[in-house]
Write a protein that holds these residues in place. Sequence first.
Motif, mmCIF file in Angstrom:
data_model
loop_
_atom_site.group_PDB
_atom_site.id
_atom_site.type_symbol
_atom_site.label_atom_id
_atom_site.label_comp_id
_atom_site.label_asym_id
_atom_site.label_seq_id
_atom_site.Cartn_x
_atom_site.Cartn_y
_atom_site.Cartn_z
ATOM 1 N N LEU A 190 -4.116 0.369 -2.387
ATOM 2 C CA LEU A 190 -3.464 -0.890 -2.718
ATOM 3 C C LEU A 190 -2.706 -0.761 -4.042
ATOM 4 C CD1 LEU A 190 -3.172 -3.902 -1.927
ATOM 5 C CD2 LEU A 190 -5.224 -4.323 -3.281
ATOM 6 N N PHE A 193 -8.339 4.489 10.884
ATOM 7 C CA PHE A 193 -8.741 4.224 9.509
ATOM 8 C C PHE A 193 -9.880 3.211 9.481
ATOM 9 C CE2 PHE A 193 -5.383 6.364 7.214
ATOM 10 C CZ PHE A 193 -4.335 6.390 8.118
ATOM 11 N N PRO A 214 6.328 -1.782 9.414
ATOM 12 C CA PRO A 214 6.513 -0.438 9.988
ATOM 13 C C PRO A 214 6.547 0.679 8.959
ATOM 14 C CG PRO A 214 8.584 -1.623 9.948
ATOM 15 C CD PRO A 214 7.539 -2.593 9.502
ATOM 16 N N TYR A 248 0.837 -1.172 0.000
ATOM 17 C CA TYR A 248 0.000 0.000 0.000
ATOM 18 C C TYR A 248 0.886 1.240 0.000
ATOM 19 C CZ TYR A 248 -3.714 -3.095 1.731
ATOM 20 O OH TYR A 248 -4.627 -4.109 1.884
ATOM 21 N N PHE A 276 3.575 0.808 2.862
ATOM 22 C CA PHE A 276 3.356 -0.251 3.843
ATOM 23 C C PHE A 276 3.170 -1.583 3.141
ATOM 24 C CE2 PHE A 276 3.077 1.976 7.777
ATOM 25 C CZ PHE A 276 2.616 3.244 7.454
ATOM 26 N N GLN A 325 0.546 5.290 1.417
ATOM 27 C CA GLN A 325 -0.263 6.144 2.280
ATOM 28 C C GLN A 325 0.097 7.599 1.999
ATOM 29 O OE1 GLN A 325 0.540 5.940 6.524
ATOM 30 N NE2 GLN A 325 -1.535 6.570 7.028
ATOM 31 N N HIS A 334 3.084 1.086 13.127
ATOM 32 C CA HIS A 334 2.353 0.584 11.981
ATOM 33 C C HIS A 334 0.882 0.384 12.323
ATOM 34 C CE1 HIS A 334 2.499 -3.400 13.896
ATOM 35 N NE2 HIS A 334 3.733 -3.087 14.205
ATOM 36 N N LEU A 335 0.083 0.127 11.331
ATOM 37 C CA LEU A 335 -1.346 -0.071 11.538
ATOM 38 C C LEU A 335 -1.623 -1.352 12.305
ATOM 39 C CD1 LEU A 335 -1.209 1.727 8.815
ATOM 40 C CD2 LEU A 335 -3.581 1.012 8.570
ATOM 41 N N GLU A 368 -5.152 -0.994 -6.846
ATOM 42 C CA GLU A 368 -5.808 0.232 -7.297
ATOM 43 C C GLU A 368 -4.864 1.161 -8.038
ATOM 44 O OE1 GLU A 368 -7.309 2.397 -3.965
ATOM 45 O OE2 GLU A 368 -8.106 4.052 -5.157
ATOM 46 N N GLY A 384 -4.450 12.600 3.549
ATOM 47 C CA GLY A 384 -5.821 12.829 3.111
ATOM 48 C C GLY A 384 -6.375 11.771 2.175
ATOM 49 N N MET A 385 -5.602 10.731 1.897
ATOM 50 C CA MET A 385 -6.070 9.721 0.941
ATOM 51 C C MET A 385 -6.078 8.317 1.519
ATOM 52 S SD MET A 385 -4.466 11.076 -2.623
ATOM 53 C CE MET A 385 -5.701 10.196 -3.572
ATOM 54 N N GLY A 386 -5.692 8.161 2.753
ATOM 55 C CA GLY A 386 -5.692 6.834 3.344
ATOM 56 C C GLY A 386 -4.673 5.921 2.687
ATOM 57 N N LEU A 387 -4.941 4.636 2.726
ATOM 58 C CA LEU A 387 -4.057 3.653 2.116
ATOM 59 C C LEU A 387 -4.654 3.180 0.805
ATOM 60 C CD1 LEU A 387 -3.450 3.392 5.298
ATOM 61 C CD2 LEU A 387 -2.402 1.239 4.647
ATOM 62 N N PHE A 426 -9.614 1.603 1.927
ATOM 63 C CA PHE A 426 -9.426 2.338 3.174
ATOM 64 C C PHE A 426 -9.996 3.739 3.057
ATOM 65 C CE2 PHE A 426 -6.675 -0.095 6.012
ATOM 66 C CZ PHE A 426 -6.197 -1.094 5.182
ATOM 67 N N GLY A 427 -10.476 4.262 4.170
ATOM 68 C CA GLY A 427 -10.825 5.670 4.249
ATOM 69 C C GLY A 427 -9.572 6.513 4.390
ATOM 70 N N SER A 428 -9.753 7.811 4.344
ATOM 71 C CA SER A 428 -8.609 8.722 4.375
ATOM 72 C C SER A 428 -8.053 8.932 5.771
ATOM 73 C CB SER A 428 -9.007 10.069 3.773
ATOM 74 O OG SER A 428 -10.117 10.598 4.465
ATOM 75 N N GLY A 429 -8.729 8.422 6.768
ATOM 76 C CA GLY A 429 -8.209 8.496 8.123
ATOM 77 C C GLY A 429 -8.722 9.686 8.909
ATOM 78 N N PHE A 437 0.602 -5.388 9.358
ATOM 79 C CA PHE A 437 1.338 -4.388 8.605
ATOM 80 C C PHE A 437 2.776 -4.278 9.082
ATOM 81 C CE2 PHE A 437 -1.790 -2.236 5.967
ATOM 82 C CZ PHE A 437 -2.974 -2.681 6.503
#
Lengths: 114, 114
Positions: free
Chosen positions: A45, B90, A107, A35, A90, A37, B43-44, A59, A40-43, B104-107, A105
Amino acid sequence: NAGVTQTPKFQVLKTGQSMTLQCAQDMNHEYMSWYRQDPGMGLRLIHYSVGAGITDQGEVPNGYNVSRSTTEDFPLRLLSAAPSQTSVYFCASTRTESSYNEQFFGPGTRLTVL
Amino acid sequence: AQSVSQHNHHVILSEAASLELGCNYSYGGTVNLFWYVQYPGQHLQLLLKYFSGDPLVKGIKGFEAEFIKSKFSFNLRKPSVQWSDTAEYFCAVTGYSSASKIIFGSGTRLSIRP
């Protein structure tokens, strides 16, 4: 178990350079993924693998290559780095592709492309 | 299009305040829902997950989330936050069987004032 490990933790590249981000897991997980990161856009793929020798696009795959020669390792290659690839990367793994399984995940690798 | 929306980008609370973070999704078919947490520099980690059954799910550290199918929502709640809850949260959704389609959302960044 070390879990999911990633190297390097930080990297600065110049536009056009190539590099490989390393990811390894010692949990004998079949499914691994990468992924990125961004604020403002999250994670999102990039690529994933359901087992050794099998990979597929996520994606946002453009500009990245992957391979999965062993169960443990899933490197991500940038063939010609671009500033748009500045991000935190990640790697994650899960026992199987089934979404019932928790993803573990690493680090992260913070990459800057100048 | 498949998406996850987290409308609160940054939430600031005092210790002992109650927390609710919103998550709405757009995803065809049966879904699995997750909340992940990323503590500073880490990490997540999985907080909780919903697959089926009771729409109110409990996770680690006193967090819970409620799946409301009619509202396409999966809001995260905690009755009394602590300073150690400072982190980024997230929300994520995936299809019934495949982790490879996880979105995932943007957090939401949560800051707790001591």
